[in-house]
Enzyme design. Structure first.
Site, PDB file in Angstrom:
ATOM      1  N   HIS A  32       0.975  -1.228  -0.233  1.00 54.05           N
ATOM      2  CA  HIS A  32       0.144   0.055   0.242  1.00 54.05           C
ATOM      3  C   HIS A  32       0.851   1.157  -0.158  1.00 54.05           C
ATOM      4  O   HIS A  32       1.802   1.118   0.664  1.00 54.05           O
ATOM      5  CB  HIS A  32      -1.020   0.084   1.265  1.00 54.05           C
ATOM      6  CG  HIS A  32      -2.053   0.882   1.085  1.00 54.05           C
ATOM      7  ND1 HIS A  32      -2.083   2.357   1.275  1.00 54.05           N
ATOM      8  CD2 HIS A  32      -3.345   0.569   0.648  1.00 54.05           C
ATOM      9  CE1 HIS A  32      -3.282   2.782   1.169  1.00 54.05           C
ATOM     10  NE2 HIS A  32      -4.113   1.903   0.791  1.00 54.05           N
ATOM     11  N   ASP A  78      -8.046  -5.322  -0.028  1.00 55.12           N
ATOM     12  CA  ASP A  78      -8.510  -6.176  -0.930  1.00 55.12           C
ATOM     13  C   ASP A  78      -8.090  -7.664  -0.740  1.00 55.12           C
ATOM     14  O   ASP A  78      -8.563  -8.402  -1.527  1.00 55.12           O
ATOM     15  CB  ASP A  78      -7.730  -5.775  -2.286  1.00 55.12           C
ATOM     16  CG  ASP A  78      -8.443  -4.400  -2.804  1.00 55.12           C
ATOM     17  OD1 ASP A  78      -9.805  -4.164  -2.552  1.00 55.12           O
ATOM     18  OD2 ASP A  78      -7.845  -3.443  -3.343  1.00 55.12           O
TER      19      ASP A  78
HETATM   20  N1  ACO Z   1       4.007  -7.680  -4.605  1.00 57.12           N
HETATM   21  C1  ACO Z   1       5.382  -7.689  -5.017  1.00 57.12           C
HETATM   22  N2  ACO Z   1       6.258  -6.759  -4.827  1.00 57.12           N
HETATM   23  C2  ACO Z   1       5.576  -5.463  -4.394  1.00 57.12           C
HETATM   24  C3  ACO Z   1       3.994  -5.497  -4.118  1.00 57.12           C
HETATM   25  C4  ACO Z   1       3.245  -6.598  -4.567  1.00 57.12           C
HETATM   26  N3  ACO Z   1       2.217  -6.477  -4.265  1.00 57.12           N
HETATM   27  N4  ACO Z   1       3.825  -4.173  -3.883  1.00 57.12           N
HETATM   28  C5  ACO Z   1       4.922  -3.571  -3.786  1.00 57.12           C
HETATM   29  N5  ACO Z   1       6.163  -3.983  -4.077  1.00 57.12           N
HETATM   30  C6  ACO Z   1       7.323  -4.008  -4.202  1.00 57.12           C
HETATM   31  C7  ACO Z   1       7.682  -3.209  -5.464  1.00 57.12           C
HETATM   32  O1  ACO Z   1       8.105  -3.717  -6.560  1.00 57.12           O
HETATM   33  C8  ACO Z   1       8.834  -2.219  -5.001  1.00 57.12           C
HETATM   34  O2  ACO Z   1      10.048  -2.968  -5.058  1.00 57.12           O
HETATM   35  P1  ACO Z   1      11.451  -2.206  -5.268  1.00 57.12           P
HETATM   36  O3  ACO Z   1      11.442  -1.299  -3.893  1.00 57.12           O
HETATM   37  O4  ACO Z   1      12.357  -3.254  -5.044  1.00 57.12           O
HETATM   38  O5  ACO Z   1      11.334  -1.521  -6.493  1.00 57.12           O
HETATM   39  C9  ACO Z   1       8.341  -2.014  -3.461  1.00 57.12           C
HETATM   40  O6  ACO Z   1       7.719  -3.122  -3.049  1.00 57.12           O
HETATM   41  C10 ACO Z   1       7.580  -0.591  -3.147  1.00 57.12           C
HETATM   42  O7  ACO Z   1       6.616  -0.723  -4.086  1.00 57.12           O
HETATM   43  P2  ACO Z   1       5.905   0.509  -4.719  1.00 57.12           P
HETATM   44  O8  ACO Z   1       5.427   0.065  -6.137  1.00 57.12           O
HETATM   45  O9  ACO Z   1       7.058   1.555  -4.857  1.00 57.12           O
HETATM   46  O10 ACO Z   1       4.497   1.009  -4.030  1.00 57.12           O
HETATM   47  P3  ACO Z   1       3.481   1.897  -4.582  1.00 57.12           P
HETATM   48  O11 ACO Z   1       3.268   2.771  -3.168  1.00 57.12           O
HETATM   49  O12 ACO Z   1       4.016   2.692  -5.674  1.00 57.12           O
HETATM   50  O13 ACO Z   1       2.246   1.025  -4.913  1.00 57.12           O
HETATM   51  C11 ACO Z   1       0.713  -0.523  -4.742  1.00 57.12           C
HETATM   52  C12 ACO Z   1       1.533   0.627  -3.961  1.00 57.12           C
HETATM   53  C13 ACO Z   1       0.263   0.046  -6.029  1.00 57.12           C
HETATM   54  C14 ACO Z   1      -0.812  -0.793  -3.721  1.00 57.12           C
HETATM   55  C15 ACO Z   1       1.583  -1.686  -4.763  1.00 57.12           C
HETATM   56  O14 ACO Z   1       1.865  -2.396  -3.584  1.00 57.12           O
HETATM   57  C16 ACO Z   1       0.784  -3.004  -5.492  1.00 57.12           C
HETATM   58  O15 ACO Z   1       0.930  -2.781  -6.765  1.00 57.12           O
HETATM   59  N6  ACO Z   1       0.176  -3.874  -4.781  1.00 57.12           N
HETATM   60  C17 ACO Z   1      -0.433  -4.686  -5.583  1.00 57.12           C
HETATM   61  C18 ACO Z   1      -2.018  -4.406  -5.747  1.00 57.12           C
HETATM   62  C19 ACO Z   1      -2.949  -4.134  -4.794  1.00 57.12           C
HETATM   63  O16 ACO Z   1      -3.238  -4.745  -3.973  1.00 57.12           O
HETATM   64  N7  ACO Z   1      -3.655  -2.955  -4.824  1.00 57.12           N
HETATM   65  C20 ACO Z   1      -4.437  -2.290  -4.144  1.00 57.12           C
HETATM   66  C21 ACO Z   1      -4.118  -1.356  -3.120  1.00 57.12           C
HETATM   67  S1  ACO Z   1      -5.160  -0.888  -1.902  1.00 57.12           S
HETATM   68  C22 ACO Z   1      -6.529  -0.109  -2.786  1.00 57.12           C
HETATM   69  O17 ACO Z   1      -6.468   0.618  -3.674  1.00 57.12           O
HETATM   70  C23 ACO Z   1      -7.805  -0.275  -2.134  1.00 57.12           C
END
Ligand code: ACO
Length: 428
Positions: free
Chosen positions: A307, A364
């Site tokens: 998140h 979620d």
């Molecule tokens: N699975 C694997 N790796 C992940 C995940 C995941 N679900 N989420 C984040 N990471 C990793 C990223 O690849 C990144 O790695 P790095 O630092 O080595 O490059 C690190 O964790 C930080 O993640 P960011 O992408 O910078 O986080 P951001 O804040 O941009 O994105 C998001 C947040 C979109 C929710 C992301 O965690 C994600 O895609 N999760 C899966 C989708 C999801 O569950 N979305 C629902 C969110 S809640 C809502 O909207 C109600």
């Protein structure tokens, strides 16, 4: 403590005021930065940018705190109802019994749709995504209510469209579902509750009315409470941004639906079920799945994890996990996907990659299993999120207008070609 910060670049200095929120959050006021120094800030994805001040929702992502108007989400989930919470989010205080009765009656009275809207539903192909239908039909509502296309923030010109949208969003959602199933429209029943009426419009047949099970109704109500607002997320910021152009409420929330549709936002609840089904149906080892989610060369992600704001447990996920167990027990459902979800959570929470990056289950991760248990089809999951988020979008739209916010218009740092001369087509 000083309430000032100093920015210095290339010999130019500017003192910035620190704006301190009621929970001691600090924001540096850069509104004069460009006028005084010619510089802007750069923050793609807005991870460090406060776009507004707001009295509606407080989140502390480090501590896993979520409050609507100062009330803890845990307490609202236990003691409130969706309509009471919606009133709270919209108006800033818990309603008196009289206020709640008037609000509920207003919602009930607005449940029906103009029959001419049938022709719009008939125009969609059977496989039309319900989020596309929802967004289109919210704008279509505007066509039947042109006298309400204002930016009023008080009185009937605000209250009537707000009630219409909060109420009719259920009817549109249910009709979209029935269209996809080739079933006729089921009119609302005014004697049913907000959630009971929605379930009736979804599942009743002309001579076989849906029997509303109290546990199912309660579980759906809880789901909606947990989704009622979440401060400046992608869809809410979209609603505020569109509204800042003084667009009416119908078109502003329709734009919010578009943003919510994305799989990184509201669309994640359906993606979680697709992921769990994939693991279940193909017998994928959980450790292999987690390895793939860590691999930057693969497209796999652990959906429902991570998140932008929460760097510990999403409090909504904790509440849902507890209730999923209870609802499945009450309904005598044994869902193998719940076992997989729990095991997957356990594997990820003990894995260095997820620990280092503070990746925890978000709302979620368990919401899809709850929605499945209460009979909501997967392609309607994100629509359910939109129904729940409506009070938050409306409250944010109203607050932004009350603050008389200027039109939202971010800047950019241009990185393209500098000036060059046009070359005629034969000479290129
Ligand atoms: N699975 C694997 N790796 C992940 C995940 C995941 N679900 N989420 C984040 N990471 C990793 C990223 O690849 C990144 O790695 P790095 O630092 O080595 O490059 C690190 O964790 C930080 O993640 P960011 O992408 O910078 O986080 P951001 O804040 O941009 O994105 C998001 C947040 C979109 C929710 C992301 O965690 C994600 O895609 N999760 C899966 C989708 C999801 O569950 N979305 C629902 C969110 S809640 C809502 O909207 C109600």
């Amino acid at each position: 403590m000083s309430n000032k910060a100093i920015v210095e670049y290339d010999g130019k200095k500017l003192e910035l005021d620190a704006i301190i929120g009621t929970e001691n959050e600090v924001g540096l006021d850069i509104t004069q930065l460009r006028a005084k120094t010619g510089m802007i800030t750069l923050d793609p994805g807005y991870g460090n940018t406060g776009s507004c001040t707001s009295d509606i929702t407080f989140i502390d992502g480090e501590k896993g705190i979520l409050r609507y108007r100062g009330y803890a989400i845990e307490e609202l989930a236990e003691k409130s109802t969706f309509l009471e919470t919606a009133f709270l989010v919209l108006y800033g205080h818990l309603p008196s019994q009289k206020e709640l009765n008037t609000f509920s009656a207003g919602i009930s009275a607005e449940a029906g749709l103009h029959y001419a809207m049938k022709s719009h539903f008939d125009g969609f192909p059977a496989n039309a995504p319900p989020m596309a239908i929802l967004s289109a039909m919210l704008n279509t509502l505007a066509c039947y209510n042109t006298e309400l296309l204002t930016t009023a923030t008080d009185g009937p010109k605000f209250e009537v469209p707000a009630l219409k949208i909060m109420s009719k969003v259920r009817t549109i959602a249910a009709w979209a579902y029935r269209t996809s199933k080739g079933r006729p429209y089921m009119p609302p029943s005014p004697r049913l509750s907000y959630c009971g009426n929605f379930l009736h419009m979804m599942f009743s047949q002309p001579f076989d009315l849906y029997e509303v099970i109290p546990e199912v109704e309660k579980a759906l109500d809880l789901f909606l409470i947990l989704h009622a607002d979440h401060e400046q997320n992608c869809s809410t910021s979209t609603v505020r941004m569109v509204g800042s152009a003084r667009a009416n409420l119908f078109s502003s929330v329709a734009a919010g639906v578009g943003a919510l549709w994305g799989p990184l936002h509201g669309g994640a609840n359906a993606e979680v079920i697709a992921m769990l089904n994939n693991i279940h149906d193909n017998g994928i080892k959980l450790s292999d799945y987690v390895e793939a989610a860590k691999d930057k060369n693969s497209d796999t992600k652990l959906m429902g994890f991570g998140h932008r704001v929460y760097k510990s447990f999403d409090p909504r996920a904790k509440i849902l996990k507890l209730h999923v167990d209870r609802v499945l027990d009450k309904l005598h459902i044994d869902d193998p996907l719940l076992d997989i979800a729990k095991q997957l959570e356990d594997v990820a929470l003990h894995d260095e990659y997820f620990i280092e990056r503070n990746l925890y289950p978000n709302v979620d991760f368990y919401s899809g299993i709850l929605l499945r248990a209460i009979g909501i089809p997967v392609n309607m999951f994100t629509v359910m999120f939109a129904i729940g988020r409506m009070p938050g979008w409306i409250a944010n739209w109203r607050e932004m207008l009350c603050q008389e916010q200027r039109i939202s218009r971010p800047r950019q740092i241009y990185t393209g070609e500098t000036l060059r001369s046009y070359v005629q087509i034969g000479s290129r």
